[in-house]
Design a protein around this motif. Structure first.
Motif, mmCIF file in Angstrom:
data_model
loop_
_atom_site.group_PDB
_atom_site.id
_atom_site.type_symbol
_atom_site.label_atom_id
_atom_site.label_comp_id
_atom_site.label_asym_id
_atom_site.label_seq_id
_atom_site.Cartn_x
_atom_site.Cartn_y
_atom_site.Cartn_z
ATOM 1 N N PRO A 223 -5.898 -0.302 6.391
ATOM 2 C CA PRO A 223 -4.064 0.043 6.614
ATOM 3 C C PRO A 223 -3.322 -1.153 5.357
ATOM 4 C CG PRO A 223 -5.647 0.219 9.358
ATOM 5 C CD PRO A 223 -6.319 0.139 8.087
ATOM 6 N N ALA A 224 -4.378 -2.194 5.520
ATOM 7 C CA ALA A 224 -3.859 -2.948 5.160
ATOM 8 C C ALA A 224 -3.445 -2.555 4.044
ATOM 9 C CB ALA A 224 -3.817 -4.424 5.488
ATOM 10 N N SER A 225 -4.375 -1.584 3.050
ATOM 11 C CA SER A 225 -4.166 -1.847 1.623
ATOM 12 C C SER A 225 -3.357 -0.425 1.453
ATOM 13 C CB SER A 225 -5.582 -1.157 1.359
ATOM 14 O OG SER A 225 -6.781 -1.415 0.899
ATOM 15 N N LEU A 226 -2.858 0.514 2.296
ATOM 16 C CA LEU A 226 -2.379 1.147 2.445
ATOM 17 C C LEU A 226 -0.690 0.817 2.318
ATOM 18 C CD1 LEU A 226 -2.703 4.083 4.168
ATOM 19 C CD2 LEU A 226 -3.460 4.178 1.866
ATOM 20 N N ARG A 227 -0.262 -0.601 2.894
ATOM 21 C CA ARG A 227 0.409 -1.123 3.248
ATOM 22 C C ARG A 227 0.816 -1.462 1.698
ATOM 23 N NH1 ARG A 227 -1.218 -4.203 7.238
ATOM 24 N NH2 ARG A 227 -1.269 -2.581 8.676
ATOM 25 N N GLN A 228 -0.075 -2.467 1.492
ATOM 26 C CA GLN A 228 -0.124 -3.051 0.013
ATOM 27 C C GLN A 228 0.244 -2.097 -1.131
ATOM 28 O OE1 GLN A 228 -3.573 -5.387 -1.232
ATOM 29 N NE2 GLN A 228 -2.384 -6.426 -3.005
ATOM 30 N N SER A 229 -0.026 -1.115 -1.187
ATOM 31 C CA SER A 229 -0.087 -0.438 -2.101
ATOM 32 C C SER A 229 1.455 0.417 -2.397
ATOM 33 C CB SER A 229 -1.154 0.852 -1.737
ATOM 34 O OG SER A 229 -0.322 2.119 -1.089
ATOM 35 N N ARG A 230 2.026 0.578 -1.050
ATOM 36 C CA ARG A 230 4.004 0.938 -1.016
ATOM 37 C C ARG A 230 3.989 0.019 -1.751
ATOM 38 N NH1 ARG A 230 2.269 1.832 4.529
ATOM 39 N NH2 ARG A 230 3.594 0.370 5.182
ATOM 40 N N PHE A 231 3.962 -1.508 -1.733
ATOM 41 C CA PHE A 231 5.218 -2.594 -2.205
ATOM 42 C C PHE A 231 4.859 -3.091 -3.339
ATOM 43 C CE2 PHE A 231 5.411 -3.633 2.120
ATOM 44 C CZ PHE A 231 6.649 -3.676 2.257
ATOM 45 N N MET A 232 2.923 -2.761 -3.890
ATOM 46 C CA MET A 232 2.673 -3.017 -5.309
ATOM 47 C C MET A 232 2.837 -1.515 -6.164
ATOM 48 S SD MET A 232 1.533 -6.206 -5.281
ATOM 49 C CE MET A 232 0.769 -6.237 -7.460
ATOM 50 N N GLY A 233 2.827 -0.626 -5.800
ATOM 51 C CA GLY A 233 2.903 0.645 -6.757
ATOM 52 C C GLY A 233 1.322 1.085 -7.033
ATOM 53 N N THR A 234 0.674 1.041 -6.446
ATOM 54 C CA THR A 234 -0.598 0.844 -7.177
ATOM 55 C C THR A 234 -1.539 0.988 -5.892
ATOM 56 O OG1 THR A 234 -2.267 0.337 -8.759
ATOM 57 C CG2 THR A 234 -1.421 -1.124 -7.876
ATOM 58 N N LEU A 235 -2.531 1.766 -5.953
ATOM 59 C CA LEU A 235 -3.837 2.485 -5.236
ATOM 60 C C LEU A 235 -5.100 2.749 -6.006
ATOM 61 C CD1 LEU A 235 -5.154 2.069 -2.508
ATOM 62 C CD2 LEU A 235 -4.699 4.080 -1.953
ATOM 63 N N ALA A 236 -6.166 1.818 -6.553
ATOM 64 C CA ALA A 236 -6.975 2.579 -6.316
ATOM 65 C C ALA A 236 -6.613 2.965 -8.612
ATOM 66 C CB ALA A 236 -7.693 3.401 -6.176
ATOM 67 N N GLY A 237 -6.095 2.381 -8.820
ATOM 68 C CA GLY A 237 -5.981 2.029 -9.963
ATOM 69 C C GLY A 237 -4.555 3.008 -10.323
ATOM 70 N N ALA A 238 -4.308 4.342 -9.183
ATOM 71 C CA ALA A 238 -3.409 5.345 -9.430
ATOM 72 C C ALA A 238 -2.134 4.798 -8.313
ATOM 73 C CB ALA A 238 -3.716 5.852 -8.676
ATOM 74 N N LYS A 239 -1.047 5.826 -9.181
ATOM 75 C CA LYS A 239 0.596 5.515 -8.236
ATOM 76 C C LYS A 239 -0.121 6.102 -6.335
ATOM 77 C CE LYS A 239 4.588 7.611 -7.152
ATOM 78 N NZ LYS A 239 5.885 8.863 -8.029
ATOM 79 N N PRO A 240 0.121 5.356 -5.399
ATOM 80 C CA PRO A 240 -0.348 5.395 -4.413
ATOM 81 C C PRO A 240 0.030 6.648 -3.308
ATOM 82 C CG PRO A 240 1.574 3.993 -4.584
ATOM 83 C CD PRO A 240 1.195 4.254 -5.650
ATOM 84 N N PRO A 241 -0.385 7.326 -2.652
ATOM 85 C CA PRO A 241 -0.030 8.509 -1.848
ATOM 86 C C PRO A 241 1.228 8.591 -1.879
ATOM 87 C CG PRO A 241 -2.121 7.676 -1.246
ATOM 88 C CD PRO A 241 -1.636 7.133 -2.035
ATOM 89 N N LYS A 242 2.290 9.581 -1.296
ATOM 90 C CA LYS A 242 3.871 9.678 -1.273
ATOM 91 C C LYS A 242 3.799 9.085 0.650
ATOM 92 C CE LYS A 242 6.067 13.132 -1.875
ATOM 93 N NZ LYS A 242 6.723 14.237 -1.885
ATOM 94 N N HIS A 243 4.375 8.776 1.059
ATOM 95 C CA HIS A 243 4.641 8.087 1.860
ATOM 96 C C HIS A 243 6.317 8.297 2.794
ATOM 97 C CE1 HIS A 243 5.937 4.595 0.158
ATOM 98 N NE2 HIS A 243 6.651 4.620 1.762
ATOM 99 N N THR A 244 6.779 9.106 3.991
ATOM 100 C CA THR A 244 7.536 9.206 4.595
ATOM 101 C C THR A 244 7.789 7.803 5.931
ATOM 102 O OG1 THR A 244 7.513 11.204 4.426
ATOM 103 C CG2 THR A 244 8.770 10.393 6.306
ATOM 104 N N LYS A 245 9.118 7.202 5.926
ATOM 105 C CA LYS A 245 9.271 6.694 6.890
ATOM 106 C C LYS A 245 9.831 6.839 8.127
ATOM 107 C CE LYS A 245 9.508 2.171 7.167
ATOM 108 N NZ LYS A 245 9.314 0.899 7.120
ATOM 109 N N LEU A 246 9.559 7.002 9.217
ATOM 110 C CA LEU A 246 10.007 7.520 10.590
ATOM 111 C C LEU A 246 10.859 6.461 11.725
ATOM 112 C CD1 LEU A 246 7.553 10.526 11.036
ATOM 113 C CD2 LEU A 246 10.304 10.492 9.871
ATOM 114 N N GLY A 247 11.777 5.690 11.715
ATOM 115 C CA GLY A 247 11.873 5.041 12.186
ATOM 116 C C GLY A 247 11.324 3.354 11.549
#
Length: 70
Positions: free
Chosen positions: A23-47
């Protein structure tokens, strides 16, 4: 009358498990803009929570697989 198919939204923890990341990798990818050398998957904030649509996760997996094989 058409019936809409409900989207399956995963929590951050579920999405991380689905993708094979922490989960920390996904969290970091949202801030850094990359995951596994690619743009991270889209996410939605709910509250205060973050959700990932399983269709977006599958599309991200396909995108990364294409980039790796290219």
């Amino acid at each position: 009358m058409t019936t809409a198919i409900p989207r399956k939204l995963l929590t951050e923890r579920e999405a991380a498990e689905y993708l094979g990341y922490r989960p920390a990798s996904l969290r970091q990818s949202r801030f850094m803009g990359t995951l596994a050398g690619a743009k991270p998957p889209k996410h939605t904030k709910l509250g205060r929570g973050v959700r990932y649509d399983i269709a977006d996760l599958n599309a991200w997996i396909e995108q990364v697989a294409k980039e790796v094989s290219a």
